[in-house]
Scaffold this active site. Structure first.
Site, PDB file in Angstrom:
ATOM      1  N   GLY A  13       0.780  -1.230   0.000  1.00 30.79           N
ATOM      2  CA  GLY A  13       0.000   0.000   0.000  1.00 30.79           C
ATOM      3  C   GLY A  13       0.811   1.278   0.000  1.00 30.79           C
ATOM      4  O   GLY A  13       0.387   2.287   0.570  1.00 30.79           O
ATOM      5  N   ASN A 108      -7.505   4.211 -11.163  1.00 30.10           N
ATOM      6  CA  ASN A 108      -6.439   3.221 -10.977  1.00 30.10           C
ATOM      7  C   ASN A 108      -5.111   3.835 -11.385  1.00 30.10           C
ATOM      8  O   ASN A 108      -5.063   4.745 -12.220  1.00 30.10           O
ATOM      9  CB  ASN A 108      -6.720   1.976 -11.834  1.00 30.10           C
ATOM     10  CG  ASN A 108      -5.649   0.902 -11.636  1.00 30.10           C
ATOM     11  OD1 ASN A 108      -5.299   0.568 -10.510  1.00 30.10           O
ATOM     12  ND2 ASN A 108      -5.128   0.383 -12.729  1.00 30.10           N
ATOM     13  N   HIS A 110      -1.483   2.646 -13.008  1.00 31.12           N
ATOM     14  CA  HIS A 110      -0.855   1.522 -13.713  1.00 31.12           C
ATOM     15  C   HIS A 110       0.596   1.898 -13.999  1.00 31.12           C
ATOM     16  O   HIS A 110       0.866   3.006 -14.481  1.00 31.12           O
ATOM     17  CB  HIS A 110      -1.615   1.240 -15.024  1.00 31.12           C
ATOM     18  CG  HIS A 110      -1.072   0.107 -15.815  1.00 31.12           C
ATOM     19  ND1 HIS A 110      -1.263  -1.201 -15.461  1.00 31.12           N
ATOM     20  CD2 HIS A 110      -0.314   0.096 -16.949  1.00 31.12           C
ATOM     21  CE1 HIS A 110      -0.641  -1.980 -16.352  1.00 31.12           C
ATOM     22  NE2 HIS A 110      -0.062  -1.218 -17.264  1.00 31.12           N
TER      23      HIS A 110
HETATM   24  C1  GRF Z   1       3.424  -1.554  -7.656  1.00 31.96           C
HETATM   25  O1  GRF Z   1       4.029  -2.426  -8.590  1.00 31.96           O
HETATM   26  C2  GRF Z   1       2.871  -0.372  -8.387  1.00 31.96           C
HETATM   27  O2  GRF Z   1       3.650  -0.100  -9.538  1.00 31.96           O
HETATM   28  C3  GRF Z   1       1.498  -0.794  -8.778  1.00 31.96           C
HETATM   29  O3  GRF Z   1       1.062  -1.682  -7.743  1.00 31.96           O
HETATM   30  C4  GRF Z   1       2.211  -2.253  -7.090  1.00 31.96           C
HETATM   31  C5  GRF Z   1       2.139  -2.168  -5.589  1.00 31.96           C
HETATM   32  O4  GRF Z   1       1.936  -0.843  -5.235  1.00 31.96           O
HETATM   33  N1  GRF Z   1       0.624   0.360  -8.878  1.00 31.96           N
HETATM   34  P1  GRF Z   1       1.685  -0.418  -3.670  1.00 31.96           P
HETATM   35  O5  GRF Z   1       3.038  -0.246  -3.048  1.00 31.96           O
HETATM   36  O6  GRF Z   1       0.906  -1.554  -3.005  1.00 31.96           O
HETATM   37  O7  GRF Z   1       0.927   0.866  -3.769  1.00 31.96           O
END
Ligand code: GRF
Length: 203
Positions: A13, A108, A110
């Site tokens: 997160g 979202n 990406h």
């Molecule tokens: C990461 O690979 C990010 O690039 C994508 O989701 C993954 C985990 O992100 N958006 P987070 O640290 O859980 O926000």
């Protein structure tokens, strides 16, 4: 009237944390819930420790029944009067029924410069393609995966000695800057896209 935001996560997160800090500064919005499909998501513990309502809807309890899983998501969203959803490292694909019910109010992030590299393994694919730049995109979610209207992008250079991990780390840092900027604009009702480029920081 306060806009109630739900953030969906599946892991640590880090994007959720960046969003929480940014939304705390907004007078008209609040992070009303952090929800994960995984009980062991590190972000759930952090959110709870930071006084944010957390919910876990463990998709494994629903087998392959996506409709039942999403009905459980919807119940939590309605019970907590959620107005919009920010997906942040949420690794479940949502059906058209769910995304159409929230269309216009679900975002979202990406890790690619969409429309390039929809789907998974974006950093490896950018490296294999010999691209000079890579980055991340915040977009409105529609029923087509990684395909909705783009609200903002951040671009970074790909360096000669990059590996998927070094590139992913550079992009993730930009995610933490892009998502809060786009979220603030979205929550204040502005739709003008943001195009951030931080190339000079790395060259
Ligand atoms: C990461 O690979 C990010 O690039 C994508 O989701 C993954 C985990 O992100 N958006 P987070 O640290 O859980 O926000």
């Amino acid at each position: 009237m306060t806009v109630n935001v739900a953030i969906f996560i599946s892991g640590g997160g880090s994007n959720m944390k960046a969003l929480v800090h940014a939304i705390r500064e907004l007078p008209s919005a609040k992070v009303a819930m952090v929800l994960s499909n995984r009980p062991d998501a590190g972000g759930i513990r952090w959110a709870r420790e930071n006084g944010i309502l957390t919910r876990v809807v463990d998709y494994r309890l629903f087998g392959q029944d996506r409709a039942k899983f999403e009905a459980a998501l919807t119940a939590e969203l309605l019970a907590n009067r959620i107005d919009c959803i920010f997906l942040a490292g949420f690794m479940r694909i949502l059906t058209a029924d769910f995304t159409s019910a929230w269309e216009g109010n679900i975002l979202n992030i990406h890790p690619s410069l969409l429309p390039l590299y929809k789907g998974l393994h974006t950093h490896e694919r950018a490296l294999q393609s010999g691209d000079k730049h890579h980055g991340c995109t915040v977009h409105l979610v529609t029923s087509k995966l990684d395909d909705g209207p783009i609200l903002g992008q951040a671009r970074v250079p790909i360096l000669a000695d990059d590996t998927p991990d070094t590139l992913a780390a550079r992009v993730l840092k930009m995610e933490h800057r892009l998502y809060p900027r786009v979220a603030e604009q979205f929550l204040q009702g502005r739709k003008d896209p943001i195009n951030l480029s931080f190339e000079d920081e790395f060259l």
